[in-house]
Design a protein around this motif. Structure first.
Motif, PDB file in Angstrom:
ATOM      1  N   ALA A 275       1.152  -1.352  -0.068  1.00  0.00           N
ATOM      2  CA  ALA A 275       0.032   0.192  -0.008  1.00  0.00           C
ATOM      3  C   ALA A 275       1.089   1.213   0.098  1.00  0.00           C
ATOM      4  CB  ALA A 275      -0.829  -0.170   1.163  1.00  0.00           C
ATOM      5  N   SER A 276       2.213   1.132  -0.369  1.00  0.00           N
ATOM      6  CA  SER A 276       3.322   2.306  -0.153  1.00  0.00           C
ATOM      7  C   SER A 276       4.197   1.634  -0.897  1.00  0.00           C
ATOM      8  CB  SER A 276       3.102   3.265   1.031  1.00  0.00           C
ATOM      9  OG  SER A 276       3.986   1.677   1.740  1.00  0.00           O
ATOM     10  N   PRO A 277       5.291   2.969  -1.659  1.00  0.00           N
ATOM     11  CA  PRO A 277       6.399   2.565  -2.001  1.00  0.00           C
ATOM     12  C   PRO A 277       7.413   2.366  -1.139  1.00  0.00           C
ATOM     13  CG  PRO A 277       5.481   4.457  -3.041  1.00  0.00           C
ATOM     14  CD  PRO A 277       4.535   4.219  -2.262  1.00  0.00           C
ATOM     15  N   ALA A 278       6.947   2.956   0.238  1.00  0.00           N
ATOM     16  CA  ALA A 278       8.180   3.058   1.324  1.00  0.00           C
ATOM     17  C   ALA A 278       8.406   1.568   1.536  1.00  0.00           C
ATOM     18  CB  ALA A 278       7.319   3.986   2.187  1.00  0.00           C
ATOM     19  N   THR A 279       7.138   1.309   1.649  1.00  0.00           N
ATOM     20  CA  THR A 279       7.000  -0.955   2.451  1.00  0.00           C
ATOM     21  C   THR A 279       7.508  -2.003   0.947  1.00  0.00           C
ATOM     22  OG1 THR A 279       4.771  -0.890   2.041  1.00  0.00           O
ATOM     23  CG2 THR A 279       5.143  -0.523   3.872  1.00  0.00           C
ATOM     24  N   MET A 280       7.342  -1.146  -0.014  1.00  0.00           N
ATOM     25  CA  MET A 280       7.832  -1.888  -1.241  1.00  0.00           C
ATOM     26  C   MET A 280       9.433  -1.911  -0.778  1.00  0.00           C
ATOM     27  SD  MET A 280       7.921  -3.924  -3.358  1.00  0.00           S
ATOM     28  CE  MET A 280       6.238  -3.586  -4.179  1.00  0.00           C
ATOM     29  N   LYS A 281      10.252  -0.953  -0.589  1.00  0.00           N
ATOM     30  CA  LYS A 281      11.301  -0.308  -0.587  1.00  0.00           C
ATOM     31  C   LYS A 281      12.027  -1.654   0.192  1.00  0.00           C
ATOM     32  CE  LYS A 281      14.945   3.567  -0.485  1.00  0.00           C
ATOM     33  NZ  LYS A 281      15.517   3.180   0.324  1.00  0.00           N
ATOM     34  N   THR A 282      11.409  -1.370   1.462  1.00  0.00           N
ATOM     35  CA  THR A 282      12.217  -3.174   1.957  1.00  0.00           C
ATOM     36  C   THR A 282      12.221  -3.997   1.832  1.00  0.00           C
ATOM     37  OG1 THR A 282      10.541  -1.692   4.037  1.00  0.00           O
ATOM     38  CG2 THR A 282      11.489  -3.986   4.384  1.00  0.00           C
ATOM     39  N   VAL A 283      11.238  -4.151   0.493  1.00  0.00           N
ATOM     40  CA  VAL A 283      11.706  -5.659  -0.013  1.00  0.00           C
ATOM     41  C   VAL A 283      13.012  -5.774  -1.408  1.00  0.00           C
ATOM     42  CG1 VAL A 283      10.352  -7.108  -0.889  1.00  0.00           C
ATOM     43  CG2 VAL A 283       9.154  -6.255   0.646  1.00  0.00           C
ATOM     44  N   THR A 284      12.878  -4.684  -2.234  1.00  0.00           N
ATOM     45  CA  THR A 284      13.338  -4.631  -2.974  1.00  0.00           C
ATOM     46  C   THR A 284      14.819  -3.803  -2.819  1.00  0.00           C
ATOM     47  OG1 THR A 284      12.728  -1.743  -3.177  1.00  0.00           O
ATOM     48  CG2 THR A 284      12.021  -3.646  -4.331  1.00  0.00           C
ATOM     49  N   ASP A 285      14.943  -3.490  -1.335  1.00  0.00           N
ATOM     50  CA  ASP A 285      16.566  -2.461  -0.363  1.00  0.00           C
ATOM     51  C   ASP A 285      17.101  -4.265  -0.019  1.00  0.00           C
ATOM     52  OD1 ASP A 285      16.573   0.063  -1.661  1.00  0.00           O
ATOM     53  OD2 ASP A 285      15.730   0.661   0.811  1.00  0.00           O
ATOM     54  N   ALA A 286      16.203  -5.264   0.541  1.00  0.00           N
ATOM     55  CA  ALA A 286      17.017  -6.197   0.992  1.00  0.00           C
ATOM     56  C   ALA A 286      17.335  -6.904  -0.422  1.00  0.00           C
ATOM     57  CB  ALA A 286      15.927  -6.807   1.133  1.00  0.00           C
ATOM     58  N   GLY A 287      16.570  -7.227  -1.934  1.00  0.00           N
ATOM     59  CA  GLY A 287      17.202  -8.067  -2.758  1.00  0.00           C
ATOM     60  C   GLY A 287      15.930  -8.737  -3.004  1.00  0.00           C
ATOM     61  N   ASP A 288      14.968  -8.554  -2.187  1.00  0.00           N
ATOM     62  CA  ASP A 288      14.180  -9.228  -2.399  1.00  0.00           C
ATOM     63  C   ASP A 288      12.369  -9.479  -3.958  1.00  0.00           C
ATOM     64  OD1 ASP A 288      14.724 -11.397  -0.017  1.00  0.00           O
ATOM     65  OD2 ASP A 288      14.206  -9.910   0.975  1.00  0.00           O
ATOM     66  N   ALA A 289      13.015  -8.607  -3.960  1.00  0.00           N
ATOM     67  CA  ALA A 289      11.945  -9.018  -5.151  1.00  0.00           C
ATOM     68  C   ALA A 289      12.485  -9.389  -6.967  1.00  0.00           C
ATOM     69  CB  ALA A 289      12.014  -7.284  -5.932  1.00  0.00           C
ATOM     70  N   GLY A 290      12.075  -9.695  -7.320  1.00  0.00           N
ATOM     71  CA  GLY A 290      11.969 -10.477  -8.648  1.00  0.00           C
ATOM     72  C   GLY A 290      11.978  -9.633 -10.369  1.00  0.00           C
ATOM     73  N   GLY A 291      12.281  -8.267  -9.445  1.00  0.00           N
ATOM     74  CA  GLY A 291      12.097  -7.465 -10.753  1.00  0.00           C
ATOM     75  C   GLY A 291      11.522  -6.081  -9.792  1.00  0.00           C
ATOM     76  N   GLU A 292      11.099  -5.450 -11.123  1.00  0.00           N
ATOM     77  CA  GLU A 292      10.623  -3.503 -11.022  1.00  0.00           C
ATOM     78  C   GLU A 292       9.472  -3.450 -10.649  1.00  0.00           C
ATOM     79  OE1 GLU A 292      10.938   0.705 -12.483  1.00  0.00           O
ATOM     80  OE2 GLU A 292      12.118  -0.691 -14.013  1.00  0.00           O
ATOM     81  N   ALA A 293       9.453  -2.948  -9.537  1.00  0.00           N
ATOM     82  CA  ALA A 293       7.801  -2.781  -8.966  1.00  0.00           C
ATOM     83  C   ALA A 293       7.092  -2.534  -9.625  1.00  0.00           C
ATOM     84  CB  ALA A 293       7.786  -2.366  -7.626  1.00  0.00           C
ATOM     85  N   THR A 294       5.944  -2.058  -9.990  1.00  0.00           N
ATOM     86  CA  THR A 294       4.826  -1.820 -10.837  1.00  0.00           C
ATOM     87  C   THR A 294       3.756  -0.649  -9.893  1.00  0.00           C
ATOM     88  OG1 THR A 294       5.519  -2.898 -12.373  1.00  0.00           O
ATOM     89  CG2 THR A 294       4.147  -1.260 -12.578  1.00  0.00           C
ATOM     90  N   VAL A 295       3.762   1.095 -10.250  1.00  0.00           N
ATOM     91  CA  VAL A 295       2.630   1.713  -9.820  1.00  0.00           C
ATOM     92  C   VAL A 295       1.230   1.055 -10.061  1.00  0.00           C
ATOM     93  CG1 VAL A 295       1.552   3.106  -9.624  1.00  0.00           C
ATOM     94  CG2 VAL A 295       3.666   2.932  -7.779  1.00  0.00           C
ATOM     95  N   PHE A 296       0.578   0.646  -9.239  1.00  0.00           N
ATOM     96  CA  PHE A 296      -1.208  -0.432 -10.608  1.00  0.00           C
ATOM     97  C   PHE A 296      -2.390   0.746 -10.010  1.00  0.00           C
ATOM     98  CE2 PHE A 296      -0.917  -3.355  -6.718  1.00  0.00           C
ATOM     99  CZ  PHE A 296      -2.392  -3.847  -5.963  1.00  0.00           C
ATOM    100  N   VAL A 297      -2.386   1.228  -8.685  1.00  0.00           N
ATOM    101  CA  VAL A 297      -3.232   1.798  -8.124  1.00  0.00           C
ATOM    102  C   VAL A 297      -3.434   2.870  -7.257  1.00  0.00           C
ATOM    103  CG1 VAL A 297      -5.353   0.213  -9.021  1.00  0.00           C
ATOM    104  CG2 VAL A 297      -4.047   0.297  -6.359  1.00  0.00           C
ATOM    105  N   LYS A 298      -4.095   3.735  -6.919  1.00  0.00           N
ATOM    106  CA  LYS A 298      -3.744   4.791  -5.274  1.00  0.00           C
ATOM    107  C   LYS A 298      -4.825   4.772  -4.768  1.00  0.00           C
ATOM    108  CE  LYS A 298      -0.481   7.894  -8.465  1.00  0.00           C
ATOM    109  NZ  LYS A 298      -1.007   9.223  -8.599  1.00  0.00           N
TER     110      LYS A 298
END
Length: 257
Positions: free
Chosen positions: A91-114
């Motif tokens: 529900a926010s880029p900040a919480t997604m950043k926790t996952v991407t910074d840890a190297g746990d994302a399989g690709g680039e996160a995409t915003v799909f709604v607001k």
């Protein structure tokens, strides 16, 4: 890698077949994707993703989608701690950043709604609440989300914009918990997302307030690096961004990215 590329190709084929149709075209031509798919998603996506998940399963009979909903910050911590999952919708880029910074994302996160906040009150608004300043009344019981949760961070920003200080009687770990306090009559008001108030419209009213326009949350989605089912994960992420899925989300009160 071959499995992942196949899943992406399948997802694109599914999208090209969707058009404006209310029913998604099957992505399983030739049985390309199958198996279990685990999606960790923000609590505010519950009703919409339940519907989208059923549509995805209908289009892909070999896939079984399991959702785990909760506060985005808690879900992100589960992922970085090694919890097995295929997709994360926050529900926010900040919480997604926790996952991407840890190297746990399989690709680039995409915003799909607001999504945007409203003040949830009991049906009929018996306390006559009109805006954020009314929440400072000491006779009112107010629920907020905890600050580390996206709905709590958005509430903090909106209150600061309005120069209003609210002393909540409870800080909840996800937006559904805050909303339930209003539904149960345990509090007089809560700051929740517009989508949650709409989903509970038989029990609560959502009071719009202008400061919410400056605290809109972007919702990103991503496949996870250690996804047990990467092909189905890629297909699901693609489908969430398709026309039929977006229609479900907009109908629930979300806004286009």
């Amino acid at each position: 890698m071959k499995r992942t590329l196949a899943g992406v190709a399948v997802a694109l084929l599914a999208l090209s077949g969707c058009g404006d149709s209310a029913s998604p075209t099957s992505a399983t031509s030739g049985g390309a994707i199958s198996g279990n798919l685990t999606v960790l998603a923000a609590a505010s996506l519950t009703e919409s993703f339940d519907k989208i998940g059923k549509d995805f399963e209908t289009a892909n009979p070999g896939v079984k989608v399991t959702f785990s909903y909760g506060g985005s910050s808690g879900l992100a911590q589960q992922i970085t701690s090694g919890a097995p999952a295929d997709v994360f919708a926050a529900a926010s880029p900040a919480t997604m950043k926790t996952v991407t910074d840890a190297g746990d994302a399989g690709g680039e996160a995409t915003v799909f709604v607001k999504n945007q906040l409203v003040i949830a009150v009991a049906k009929g608004n018996p306390k006559g609440i009109k805006g954020l300043s009314d929440l400072t009344n000491s006779s009112l019981k107010v629920a907020l989300c905890a600050e580390q949760v996206p709905c709590g961070a958005a509430a903090k920003k909106a209150l600061a914009t309005a120069n209003v200080k609210v002393t909540p009687v409870t800080l909840e770990q996800d937006v559904k918990s805050a909303l339930s306090k209003v539904k149960l009559g345990e509090v007089d008001a809560a700051l929740v997302y517009r989508t949650d108030a709409k989903a509970a419209s038989s029990d609560v009213d959502g009071i719009e307030f202008p400061e919410s326009a400056g605290a809109i949350n972007d919702y990103p989605i991503v496949t996870l690096k250690s996804a047990p089912n990467p092909s189905a994960a890629a297909a699901f992420v693609a489908y969430v961004q398709s026309g039929p899925a977006l229609d479900v989300l907009i109908d629930a009160g979300f806004q286009k990215p």
